[in-house]
Design an enzyme around this catalytic site. Structure first.
Site, PDB file in Angstrom:
ATOM      1  NE  ARG A   1      -3.472  -2.232   2.887  1.00 14.67           N
ATOM      2  CZ  ARG A   1      -3.177  -3.355   3.533  1.00 14.67           C
ATOM      3  NH1 ARG A   1      -1.960  -3.502   4.069  1.00 14.67           N
ATOM      4  NH2 ARG A   1      -4.053  -4.333   3.635  1.00 14.67           N
TER       5      ARG A   1
ATOM      6  CE  LYS B   1      -6.079  -0.861   5.160  1.00 14.01           C
ATOM      7  NZ  LYS B   1      -7.406  -1.084   4.536  1.00 14.01           N
TER       8      LYS B   1
ATOM      9  CG  HIS C   1      -5.071   0.077  -3.338  1.00 13.03           C
ATOM     10  ND1 HIS C   1      -4.343   0.966  -2.592  1.00 13.03           N
ATOM     11  CD2 HIS C   1      -5.633  -0.788  -2.447  1.00 13.03           C
ATOM     12  CE1 HIS C   1      -4.466   0.649  -1.310  1.00 13.03           C
ATOM     13  NE2 HIS C   1      -5.231  -0.412  -1.188  1.00 13.03           N
TER      14      HIS C   1
ATOM     15  NE  ARG D   1      -3.127  -3.647  -1.285  1.00 12.05           N
ATOM     16  CZ  ARG D   1      -2.546  -4.414  -0.368  1.00 12.05           C
ATOM     17  NH1 ARG D   1      -1.238  -4.522  -0.328  1.00 12.05           N
ATOM     18  NH2 ARG D   1      -3.268  -5.074   0.522  1.00 12.05           N
TER      19      ARG D   1
ATOM     20  CG  HIS E   1      -6.057  -8.786   1.505  1.00 10.99           C
ATOM     21  ND1 HIS E   1      -6.275  -9.182   0.202  1.00 10.99           N
ATOM     22  CD2 HIS E   1      -5.932  -7.431   1.463  1.00 10.99           C
ATOM     23  CE1 HIS E   1      -6.266  -8.122  -0.592  1.00 10.99           C
ATOM     24  NE2 HIS E   1      -6.061  -7.061   0.151  1.00 10.99           N
TER      25      HIS E   1
ATOM     26  CE1 TYR F   1      -6.493  -6.952  -6.733  1.00 10.43           C
ATOM     27  CE2 TYR F   1      -6.627  -8.011  -4.592  1.00 10.43           C
ATOM     28  CZ  TYR F   1      -6.462  -6.878  -5.364  1.00 10.43           C
ATOM     29  OH  TYR F   1      -6.270  -5.669  -4.755  1.00 10.43           O
TER      30      TYR F   1
END
Length: 296
Positions: A146, A170, A242, A245, A268, A277
């Site tokens: 990110r 995150k 993004h 990414r 994730h 994806y």
């Protein structure tokens, strides 16, 4: 009501270690909800019902918000009520019978291999800024970081000999992501030829990517840079924060990477986020159909 929101946000920051951006989003959504209740003459959260929350969702829809934004608002409200019940500030959770709205999952825009190559080649590496920018693009495509993660990378987070970098994502979660040969070469060139010059009149804070003033590059500067090189490379697609990414994840899966590995590299928490994806390239699908169907 606002005091309860502040207590909840403090809990997210102290106990859940959520990022500043996530907490700002929660605050924005919950203050909006509190304003709606006040306008509806509801002064206490204990007086709210699932109908009030549903009416609020419909008001957001009438205001033109997308289904994604509405779902995000509902998610914030649900977590907020669960917190209040757990802390015994409320007896019942009116959101417990509410389902999140069904969303069409938009397939993220990804660049083609040719477009990625053109983008990464756009910086002029005969100049110091071009060397730095080339290393930024190579590293972001090689790792799928990110933007917020890339700007906070430290030199000490990279292990060039082994070919990995350490990333804090995150929720302050740490992950290890491989570095490709091209990215290693580009970053080593930047570290050798450019970064020491950028630090000439500034103290070294250890941050990897520096501005011309020797400071940490901002997220906004990162994306202005990428948009500028996209124009130079002749890429017509709308480059979003993004995009690299998304391209990283899409290209790995198209070439046979397993979903769990890509999930780990992207950081994730839930594999359902990574599953977006797994779309199949339309041209590849058509070619398979033509090759194997008995009546192509």
């Amino acid at each position: 009501m606002r005091d309860l929101i502040d207590s909840f946000l403090n809990y997210l920051f102290v106990e859940r270690s959520l990022s500043k951006n996530t907490i700002v989003s929660y605050r924005h959504d919950l203050v909006k909800y509190a304003g709606y209740l006040e306008n509806s003459k509801i002064s206490s959260l204990s007086d709210t019902s699932s109908k009030n929350i549903g009416d609020f969702m419909f008001s957001l829809k009438d205001a033109g918000l997308s289904s994604t934004s509405i779902a995000r608002n509902l998610a914030a409200i649900k977590v907020f009520y669960r917190f209040l019940v757990r802390e015994r500030l409320l007896k019942a959770d009116p959101t417990s019978i509410l389902d999140s709205p069904k969303l069409w999952k938009r397939i993220p825009d990804a660049l083609s291999l040719q477009e990625v190559g053109a983008l990464i080649s756009a910086p002029d590496i005969r100049h110091p800024q071009g060397i730095r920018d080339n290393s930024v693009l190579e590293l972001m495509y090689a790792t799928g970081l990110r933007v917020s993660e890339a700007v906070n990378l430290k030199v000490s987070d990279l292990n060039m000999d082994v070919g990995f970098l350490r990333c804090i994502g995150k929720g302050s979660k740490e992950r290890i992501v491989p570095l490709g040969r091209e990215a290693i070469k580009a970053v080593e060139r930047y570290l050798e030829k450019v970064r020491p010059k950028l630090l000439k009149n500034s103290p070294d804070t250890g941050v990897l990517f520096l501005s011309r003033l020797g400071k940490k590059i901002s997220r906004q500067s990162f994306w202005k840079m990428i948009k500028r090189y996209a124009i130079k490379a002749g890429i017509k697609k709308d480059i979003r924060p993004h995009t690299l990414r998304h391209s990283f994840a899409t290209h790995l899966l198209e070439r046979g990477a397993d979903l769990r590995s890509v999930q780990e590299m992207l950081g994730h928490a839930d594999i359902s986020t990574t599953q977006i994806y797994t779309h199949v390239d339309r041209n590849r699908l058509k070619s398979i159909h033509k090759m194997y169907h008995p009546r192509p």
